[in-house]
Design an enzyme around this catalytic site. Structure first.
Site, PDB file in Angstrom:
ATOM      1  CG  PHE A 128       5.670   3.449   2.487  1.00  0.00           C
ATOM      2  CD1 PHE A 128       6.588   2.970   1.561  1.00  0.00           C
ATOM      3  CD2 PHE A 128       5.925   3.266   3.830  1.00  0.00           C
ATOM      4  CE1 PHE A 128       7.742   2.315   1.986  1.00  0.00           C
ATOM      5  CE2 PHE A 128       7.071   2.616   4.256  1.00  0.00           C
ATOM      6  CZ  PHE A 128       7.984   2.132   3.339  1.00  0.00           C
ATOM      7  CG  ASP A 213       0.015   3.195   8.020  1.00  0.00           C
ATOM      8  OD1 ASP A 213       0.592   3.624   9.033  1.00  0.00           O
ATOM      9  OD2 ASP A 213       0.614   2.726   7.028  1.00  0.00           O
ATOM     10  CE  LYS A 242       7.695   6.328   9.570  1.00  0.00           C
ATOM     11  NZ  LYS A 242       9.106   6.034   9.276  1.00  0.00           N
TER      12      LYS A 242
END
Length: 385
Positions: A128, A213, A242
């Site tokens: 993702f 990532d 985040k």
């Protein structure tokens, strides 16, 4: 009022109005222990004093001068991130998807300059990387290829922890390998250290870039500042998001000097390096980067893992996976949505990463009492089911 929002996600009917540390309150005044924390966004919990002060101070000085001009918080944040990571240059964005899209662009330009126009990036099943068209194409989430066709070309899918599947996909058009050190959306599925180290060697052998990532795993979530430090691997490009902002929207792309090939006009964004967001991020890093803080993350992670393993053994559940304060609990059946609902009714917010799997993302400065309370609620729900 609910009908005014596009139905992009199934939300419960509770409306949340206040947050403090590990807790959320809804409009009815009910309190919830939050083990979502904005999907691992709120590194220090809800409304930490550090971020409040940083935002208040910076908002009285400068909101934004435009990304065409320098501002002090962005310069300080870039310097701090390079010091902590060992990388050389930084680009700031607002979301993890934006950071990953930037990394893809950077790799493609590097391939044009240094690999005779190579552009294809090897990514992984169940990955993702975000919800832009580019990052959706890079992702390996089942069914996404049917949502918004035609899909962006240039991505070859391999299997996590299967080095042979990666080797099979390398050819003269390949420019990079891109992966999450831990596949969070897939149910907290980690790459093994041996696999990541082998990928680094493979990239070196074939002259490829290694892109990590770390939108979810960076900034202390796994008990080290960055996951790559835990794995003993040096990437060429790292993306962050985040927890970098602790609750405010900011992301970053960190690069080694040899692949930082953007020139003026290649990349940009209205909020690239926004001083208000950068000031908040600096306040988060000041806390999260302390060795004692990271030791605490690991201690709370061990406490949570031990409790989850006890629950799994007691109720005949499945595997417990994770590190730091990012964990998954396999349920053995597709009951995760019901577990989430019953936990919410009892005052605990958790995530169903998959129908058969819970994902737990408490604040990094969780207390032992919070961990034990969350485990107790989970235990009651499991017993009732």
């Amino acid at each position: 009022m609910f009908d005014r929002l596009m139905p992009i996600v199934q939300r419960p009917h509770e409306v949340f109005v206040r947050g403090e540390a590990a807790w959320l309150w809804d409009a009815a005044g009910r309190r919830y222990l939050d083990w979502l924390q904005g999907w691992a966004v709120n590194a220090l919990g809800h409304c930490p004093k550090e971020i409040q002060q940083a935002l208040a101070t910076q908002s009285g000085l400068l909101l934004t001068p435009s990304p065409a001009l320098h501002n002090q918080p962005s310069l300080l944040l870039a310097e701090r991130l390079c010091q902590l990571s060992g990388m050389h240059q930084v680009y700031f964005g607002s979301t993890g998807a934006e950071a990953n899209e930037c990394a893809i662009k950077l790799a493609r330009k590097w391939g044009r300059l240094h690999r005779q126009g190579a552009f294809e990036i090897i990514t992984f099943d169940n990955a993702f990387h975000g919800r832009n068209l580019g990052t959706m194409a890079a992702s390996g989430k089942a069914g996404w290829d049917q949502l918004f066709p035609p899909n962006l070309p240039g991505f070859a899918k391999a299997r996590l922890n299967d080095l042979a599947s990666v080797r099979e996909r390398i050819h003269d058009r390949t420019v990079a390998i891109m992966l999450e050190p831990v596949q969070g959306e897939a149910g907290v599925r980690p790459a093994t250290p041996a696999f990541l180290q082998a990928l680094r060697q493979l990239c070196d052998e074939h002259g490829l870039l290694l892109i990590l990532d770390e939108v979810q795993t960076g900034c202390g979530r796994l008990g080290s500042m960055f996951a790559f430090q835990r794995y003993g691997v040096t990437p060429d490009i790292v993306t962050l998001g985040k927890g970098l902002g602790g609750g405010v929207p900011i992301s970053a792309v960190l690069t080694q000097q040899h692949c930082s090939v953007f020139e003026a006009g290649d990349q940009g964004g209205t909020y690239a390096g926004n001083p208000l967001m950068c000031a908040a991020s600096l306040s988060v890093l000041q806390t999260v980067s302390q060795p004692a803080f990271l030791s605490h993350v690991n201690e709370m992670g061990r406490l949570l893992a031990s409790g989850l393993m006890h629950l799994s053994a007691r109720h005949g559940l499945g595997e417990v996976r994770g590190d730091g304060l990012l964990w998954a609990l396999e349920l053995g059946t597709d009951t995760a949505p019901e577990v989430v609902r019953q936990c919410r009714q009892q005052g605990l917010l958790v995530n169903a990463a998959r129908p058969h799997c819970l994902r737990l993302m408490p604040r990094l400065n969780s207390t032992p009492e919070e961990v034990q309370e969350g485990l107790a609620i989970l235990g009651r729900v499991m017993a009732a089911l």
